[in-house]
Design a protein around this motif. Structure first.
Motif, PDB file in Angstrom:
ATOM      1  N   LYS A   4       1.003  -1.148  -0.100  1.00 57.65           N
ATOM      2  CA  LYS A   4       0.024  -0.028  -0.122  1.00 57.65           C
ATOM      3  C   LYS A   4       0.763   1.183   0.051  1.00 57.65           C
ATOM      4  O   LYS A   4       1.829   1.480   0.727  1.00 57.65           O
ATOM      5  N   LEU A   5       0.689   2.011  -0.813  1.00 57.83           N
ATOM      6  CA  LEU A   5       1.511   3.397  -1.088  1.00 57.83           C
ATOM      7  C   LEU A   5       0.896   4.549  -0.417  1.00 57.83           C
ATOM      8  O   LEU A   5      -0.316   4.822  -0.324  1.00 57.83           O
ATOM      9  N   LYS A   6       1.721   5.361   0.160  1.00 60.26           N
ATOM     10  CA  LYS A   6       1.252   6.873   0.565  1.00 60.26           C
ATOM     11  C   LYS A   6       1.935   7.586  -0.544  1.00 60.26           C
ATOM     12  O   LYS A   6       3.010   7.543  -0.819  1.00 60.26           O
ATOM     13  N   ILE A   7       0.799   8.533  -1.151  1.00 59.54           N
ATOM     14  CA  ILE A   7       1.184   9.139  -2.266  1.00 59.54           C
ATOM     15  C   ILE A   7       0.585  10.591  -2.078  1.00 59.54           C
ATOM     16  O   ILE A   7      -0.338  10.901  -1.831  1.00 59.54           O
ATOM     17  N   LEU A   8       1.884  11.447  -2.457  1.00 57.78           N
ATOM     18  CA  LEU A   8       1.423  12.732  -2.354  1.00 57.78           C
ATOM     19  C   LEU A   8       1.293  13.389  -3.670  1.00 57.78           C
ATOM     20  O   LEU A   8       2.195  13.083  -4.643  1.00 57.78           O
ATOM     21  N   LEU A   9       0.076  13.735  -3.792  1.00 55.73           N
ATOM     22  CA  LEU A   9      -0.291  14.429  -5.131  1.00 55.73           C
ATOM     23  C   LEU A   9      -0.274  15.732  -4.968  1.00 55.73           C
ATOM     24  O   LEU A   9      -0.802  16.539  -4.199  1.00 55.73           O
ATOM     25  N   ILE A  10       0.523  16.232  -5.987  1.00 55.33           N
ATOM     26  CA  ILE A  10       0.898  17.853  -5.852  1.00 55.33           C
ATOM     27  C   ILE A  10       0.139  18.482  -7.421  1.00 55.33           C
ATOM     28  O   ILE A  10       0.775  18.445  -8.413  1.00 55.33           O
ATOM     29  N   GLU A  11      -0.934  19.061  -7.082  1.00 49.87           N
ATOM     30  CA  GLU A  11      -1.864  19.497  -8.273  1.00 49.87           C
ATOM     31  C   GLU A  11      -2.536  20.374  -7.904  1.00 49.87           C
ATOM     32  O   GLU A  11      -3.418  20.227  -6.954  1.00 49.87           O
ATOM     33  N   GLU A  47       7.276  18.585   5.609  1.00 52.09           N
ATOM     34  CA  GLU A  47       8.091  18.893   6.956  1.00 52.09           C
ATOM     35  C   GLU A  47       7.955  17.732   8.084  1.00 52.09           C
ATOM     36  O   GLU A  47       9.039  17.731   8.965  1.00 52.09           O
ATOM     37  N   GLN A  48       6.818  17.108   7.929  1.00 50.17           N
ATOM     38  CA  GLN A  48       6.593  15.981   8.639  1.00 50.17           C
ATOM     39  C   GLN A  48       7.462  14.793   8.252  1.00 50.17           C
ATOM     40  O   GLN A  48       7.024  13.792   7.777  1.00 50.17           O
ATOM     41  N   LYS A  49       8.854  14.812   8.719  1.00 50.92           N
ATOM     42  CA  LYS A  49       9.661  13.840   8.137  1.00 50.92           C
ATOM     43  C   LYS A  49       9.476  12.349   8.782  1.00 50.92           C
ATOM     44  O   LYS A  49       9.731  11.606   8.207  1.00 50.92           O
ATOM     45  N   ASP A  50       8.399  12.306   9.590  1.00 55.99           N
ATOM     46  CA  ASP A  50       8.043  11.068  10.204  1.00 55.99           C
ATOM     47  C   ASP A  50       7.108  10.545   9.574  1.00 55.99           C
ATOM     48  O   ASP A  50       6.615   9.400   9.858  1.00 55.99           O
ATOM     49  N   ASN A  51       6.414  10.911   8.713  1.00 57.66           N
ATOM     50  CA  ASN A  51       5.247  10.548   7.812  1.00 57.66           C
ATOM     51  C   ASN A  51       5.449  11.071   6.269  1.00 57.66           C
ATOM     52  O   ASN A  51       4.263  11.577   5.794  1.00 57.66           O
ATOM     53  N   LEU A  52       6.550  10.518   5.589  1.00 58.34           N
ATOM     54  CA  LEU A  52       6.928  11.134   4.298  1.00 58.34           C
ATOM     55  C   LEU A  52       5.875   9.767   3.496  1.00 58.34           C
ATOM     56  O   LEU A  52       5.841   8.797   3.673  1.00 58.34           O
ATOM     57  N   PRO A  53       5.712  10.495   2.313  1.00 59.21           N
ATOM     58  CA  PRO A  53       5.100   9.630   1.347  1.00 59.21           C
ATOM     59  C   PRO A  53       6.005   8.686   0.512  1.00 59.21           C
ATOM     60  O   PRO A  53       7.144   8.936   0.842  1.00 59.21           O
ATOM     61  N   ASP A  54       5.538   7.680   0.073  1.00 57.56           N
ATOM     62  CA  ASP A  54       6.328   6.448  -0.406  1.00 57.56           C
ATOM     63  C   ASP A  54       6.828   7.166  -1.980  1.00 57.56           C
ATOM     64  O   ASP A  54       7.945   6.787  -2.304  1.00 57.56           O
ATOM     65  N   ILE A  55       5.700   7.863  -2.547  1.00 59.75           N
ATOM     66  CA  ILE A  55       6.145   8.545  -3.868  1.00 59.75           C
ATOM     67  C   ILE A  55       5.434   9.743  -4.065  1.00 59.75           C
ATOM     68  O   ILE A  55       4.432  10.028  -3.348  1.00 59.75           O
ATOM     69  N   ILE A  56       5.760  10.555  -5.038  1.00 65.69           N
ATOM     70  CA  ILE A  56       5.256  12.113  -5.329  1.00 65.69           C
ATOM     71  C   ILE A  56       4.800  11.981  -6.869  1.00 65.69           C
ATOM     72  O   ILE A  56       5.439  11.585  -7.548  1.00 65.69           O
ATOM     73  N   LEU A  57       3.381  12.309  -6.898  1.00 63.02           N
ATOM     74  CA  LEU A  57       2.934  12.629  -8.387  1.00 63.02           C
ATOM     75  C   LEU A  57       3.010  14.166  -8.418  1.00 63.02           C
ATOM     76  O   LEU A  57       2.301  14.738  -7.668  1.00 63.02           O
ATOM     77  N   LEU A  58       3.729  14.554  -9.399  1.00 66.04           N
ATOM     78  CA  LEU A  58       3.917  16.299  -9.416  1.00 66.04           C
ATOM     79  C   LEU A  58       3.412  16.836 -10.753  1.00 66.04           C
ATOM     80  O   LEU A  58       3.968  16.327 -11.833  1.00 66.04           O
ATOM     81  N   ASP A  59       2.587  17.703 -10.589  1.00 69.80           N
ATOM     82  CA  ASP A  59       2.154  18.575 -12.006  1.00 69.80           C
ATOM     83  C   ASP A  59       3.223  19.175 -12.165  1.00 69.80           C
ATOM     84  O   ASP A  59       4.056  19.962 -11.325  1.00 69.80           O
ATOM     85  N   LEU A  60       3.484  19.982 -13.324  1.00 69.43           N
ATOM     86  CA  LEU A  60       4.559  20.910 -13.540  1.00 69.43           C
ATOM     87  C   LEU A  60       3.960  22.459 -13.596  1.00 69.43           C
ATOM     88  O   LEU A  60       4.565  23.363 -13.038  1.00 69.43           O
ATOM     89  N   ASN A  61       2.839  22.427 -14.217  1.00 75.62           N
ATOM     90  CA  ASN A  61       2.066  23.843 -14.178  1.00 75.62           C
ATOM     91  C   ASN A  61       1.256  24.285 -13.063  1.00 75.62           C
ATOM     92  O   ASN A  61       0.175  23.981 -13.183  1.00 75.62           O
ATOM     93  N   LYS A  81      15.135  13.950  -0.827  1.00 79.41           N
ATOM     94  CA  LYS A  81      15.703  13.778  -2.357  1.00 79.41           C
ATOM     95  C   LYS A  81      15.594  12.173  -2.998  1.00 79.41           C
ATOM     96  O   LYS A  81      15.442  11.820  -3.920  1.00 79.41           O
ATOM     97  N   TYR A  82      15.265  11.384  -1.884  1.00 77.58           N
ATOM     98  CA  TYR A  82      15.102   9.842  -2.047  1.00 77.58           C
ATOM     99  C   TYR A  82      13.745   9.393  -2.380  1.00 77.58           C
ATOM    100  O   TYR A  82      13.614   8.393  -2.771  1.00 77.58           O
ATOM    101  N   ILE A  83      12.846  10.355  -2.035  1.00 73.77           N
ATOM    102  CA  ILE A  83      11.569  10.017  -2.496  1.00 73.77           C
ATOM    103  C   ILE A  83      11.399  10.116  -4.015  1.00 73.77           C
ATOM    104  O   ILE A  83      11.542  11.037  -4.795  1.00 73.77           O
ATOM    105  N   PRO A  84      11.061   8.926  -4.646  1.00 74.32           N
ATOM    106  CA  PRO A  84      10.661   8.906  -6.160  1.00 74.32           C
ATOM    107  C   PRO A  84       9.620   9.705  -6.502  1.00 74.32           C
ATOM    108  O   PRO A  84       8.434   9.765  -6.031  1.00 74.32           O
ATOM    109  N   THR A  85       9.928  10.770  -7.351  1.00 74.56           N
ATOM    110  CA  THR A  85       8.990  11.704  -7.865  1.00 74.56           C
ATOM    111  C   THR A  85       8.683  11.785  -9.252  1.00 74.56           C
ATOM    112  O   THR A  85       9.524  11.455 -10.278  1.00 74.56           O
ATOM    113  N   ILE A  86       7.320  11.458  -9.645  1.00 75.92           N
ATOM    114  CA  ILE A  86       6.817  11.072 -10.912  1.00 75.92           C
ATOM    115  C   ILE A  86       6.135  12.584 -11.612  1.00 75.92           C
ATOM    116  O   ILE A  86       5.281  12.618 -10.918  1.00 75.92           O
TER     117      ILE A  86
END
Length: 137
Positions: A4-11, A47-61, A81-86
């Motif tokens: 199960k992934l914790k995903i940070l969606l930046i959109e 900033e919550q370093k003890d609860n980081l996502p497994d991956i980041i999905l990032l929009d550009l615009n 820097k180690y969190i995979p960002t797509i």
């Protein structure tokens, strides 16, 4: 084993956020989505370093901090820097693509126009990261 992934969606587009959540639901995936509407909000989440996502999905615009600026901030941090960002974007601009890979992005996915194609891409993307060995920081 599929994890199960914790995903940070930046959109910043609410329709895109709803589309991803609907796709996760449709595929019956048990991933957790944390949403940030721009790069500044995402940095607050991270900033919550003890609860980081497994991956980041990032929009550009995006407003405030665009995707490439956010990526540079992320990759300059010794922990983040180690969190995979797509990148998940509508931009097929070769300059953006090159800049993202140069900065250290884990992948670049162009959002297709047809919803069925979108579902297929998201399914493959999340299946890959669900079986990939991720660094736990």
């Amino acid at each position: 084993m599929v994890k199960k992934l914790k995903i940070l969606l930046i959109e910043d587009d609410m329709i895109e956020i709803m589309k991803l959540n609907r796709t996760i639901s449709r595929l019956k995936l048990d991933h957790t989505i944390v949403e940030a509407n721009n790069g500044e909000e995402a940095l607050e989440v991270l900033e919550q370093k003890d609860n980081l996502p497994d991956i980041i999905l990032l929009d550009l615009n995006m407003p405030k901090i665009n995707g490439i600026e956010f990526l540079k901030i992320l990759k300059a941090d010794d922990v983040l820097k180690y969190i995979p960002t797509i990148i998940l974007s509508t931009s097929n601009n070769k300059k953006d693509l090159l800049e993202c890979y140069k900065t250290g992005v884990a992948g670049y996915v162009i959002k297709p126009l047809k919803y069925e194609d979108y579902v297929s891409k998201i399914e493959k993307l999340l299946a890959y990261w669900s079986v990939n060995e991720l660094i736990v920081v």
